[in-house]
Design a protein around this motif. Structure first.
Motif, PDB file in Angstrom:
ATOM      1  N   THR A  48       0.401 -41.370  -9.620  1.00  0.00           N
ATOM      2  CA  THR A  48       1.856 -41.538  -9.539  1.00  0.00           C
ATOM      3  C   THR A  48       2.463 -41.717 -10.918  1.00  0.00           C
ATOM      4  N   ASN A  57       8.301 -43.406  -1.991  1.00  0.00           N
ATOM      5  CA  ASN A  57       6.949 -43.075  -2.480  1.00  0.00           C
ATOM      6  C   ASN A  57       6.596 -43.836  -3.753  1.00  0.00           C
ATOM      7  N   THR A  58       7.035 -45.085  -3.846  1.00  0.00           N
ATOM      8  CA  THR A  58       6.700 -45.919  -5.003  1.00  0.00           C
ATOM      9  C   THR A  58       5.768 -47.074  -4.627  1.00  0.00           C
ATOM     10  N   GLU A  77       2.595 -38.395 -12.617  1.00  0.00           N
ATOM     11  CA  GLU A  77       3.659 -37.562 -12.046  1.00  0.00           C
ATOM     12  C   GLU A  77       5.029 -38.013 -12.521  1.00  0.00           C
ATOM     13  N   LEU A  78       5.232 -39.322 -12.634  1.00  0.00           N
ATOM     14  CA  LEU A  78       6.529 -39.827 -13.069  1.00  0.00           C
ATOM     15  C   LEU A  78       6.801 -39.544 -14.537  1.00  0.00           C
ATOM     16  N   VAL A 130       2.060 -47.096  -3.479  1.00  0.00           N
ATOM     17  CA  VAL A 130       0.977 -46.122  -3.353  1.00  0.00           C
ATOM     18  C   VAL A 130      -0.362 -46.804  -3.605  1.00  0.00           C
ATOM     19  N   ILE A 137       6.588 -49.011  -9.766  1.00  0.00           N
ATOM     20  CA  ILE A 137       5.742 -48.662  -8.633  1.00  0.00           C
ATOM     21  C   ILE A 137       4.834 -49.858  -8.343  1.00  0.00           C
ATOM     22  N   VAL A 173      -2.181 -45.417  -8.149  1.00  0.00           N
ATOM     23  CA  VAL A 173      -1.082 -45.626  -9.093  1.00  0.00           C
ATOM     24  C   VAL A 173      -1.229 -44.724 -10.307  1.00  0.00           C
TER      25      VAL A 173
END
Length: 312
Positions: free
Chosen positions: A221, A212-213, A224-225, A215, A182, A218
């Protein structure tokens, strides 16, 4: 009047027969004589050759079974009325039997959602966090200034690699020791000028706004990943891991239900562009077959949930 002596009756009869036979021969066969023009001779030969070639290469009508059929615009779908379907508990029972002797963490359950959809058009693609996440060693790379607060927060959230120039040099040297990448929006210009797109792109690791990478936050994200799973429709089927072999039937039920509901929401979001619908849900394991689910949790004669909760 008497004929000259040199024209005897027998000679006249022979001349008459010769003339008649020559005329009949001319009518029977299109012979080419020397007194005909070269154009007429060439035309007759050409017509004869064309007729011979037409007879030799005459196309025959193909039977109806060999005629080219129109290409299908949709994928073939099995008739579920003729299929053998299982409840979730029964399917887990048979799949666990196919995984006997393996570690509960080495084999995973996978769900296949078959869609009724045209071959061309938008596809279902997203990622989600299951109610009971599958433990994975996902390595995440974050492209952002190494000394920034975003970098420190990303490392605390579970990122494996953080930086800008150091990441670019490692990628160019062939060291891509991460599974997801990301990028912070402020580092996007440096990423575009680094020249690593030709390396990360074919591997599916190039950050982009479409996936959506790219952002601003971070940290969120990365979190979430770490616990999320990605899925994408391929050939009319959406696949994703929904559990490990040691999961209980209740945990599997929550994950399966959440995944199916999420795919239905994704389909609803594409309803203005393409028509899609869920046709069949199939559960499989790493080394087991695919079993079609009938939507029930437990069928008649199924084993109890406690029997399937025991670790092999």
């Amino acid at each position: 009047m008497a004929l000259p002596s040199r024209y005897c009756p027998s000679c006249l009869a022979s001349i008459r027969s010769t003339t008649t036979s020559s005329t009949n021969f001319a009518l029977r066969s299109p012979a080419i004589f020397r007194f005909q023009s070269p154009f007429q001779q060439h035309q007759q030969k050409r017509n004869a050759n064309q007729s011979a070639n037409a007879l030799k290469y005459r196309r025959k009508d193909q039977p109806a079974s060999q005629k080219k059929k129109k290409a299908r615009t949709t994928y073939l779908q099995p008739d579920l009325k003729k299929a053998i379907q299982f409840s979730l508990v029964d399917a887990m029972r048979y799949l666990k039997a196919a995984e006997v002797g393996r570690q509960p963490t080495s084999s995973k359950y996978e769900l296949h959602i078959r869609l009724r959809t045209p071959k061309n058009g938008a596809v279902v693609r997203n990622r989600m966090q299951l109610p009971h996440p599958i433990k994975t060693d996902l390595r995440i790379c974050v492209i952002c200034p190494p000394e920034s607060k975003e970098a420190k927060a990303a490392l605390a959230a579970g990122a494996s690699v953080v930086g800008e120039e150091s990441v670019f040099e490692a990628v160019k040297d062939g060291r891509t020791d991460f599974d997801r990448c990301i990028c912070h929006t402020d580092s996007l210009p440096k990423l575009a000028k680094s020249g690593v797109a030709r390396i990360l792109g074919p591997r599916g690791l190039m950050p982009s706004a479409k996936t959506n990478t790219v952002v601003k936050d971070v940290t969120a994200t990365v979190r979430e990943l770490v616990g999320a799973s990605e899925y994408r429709e391929r050939l009319g089927v959406v696949r994703m891991g929904v559990g490990q072999l040691g999961f209980t039937p209740e945990e599997m039920q929550r994950n399966v239900r959440a995944f199916v509901e999420r795919v239905r929401k994704d389909i609803a979001g594409l309803s203005d562009r393409i028509s899609k619908d869920v046709h069949e849900v199939v559960l499989s394991s790493t080394n087991g077959p695919g079993l079609s689910l009938n939507g029930e949790f437990r069928g008649e004669g199924s084993v109890s949930s406690s029997d399937l909760s025991v670790v092999n």
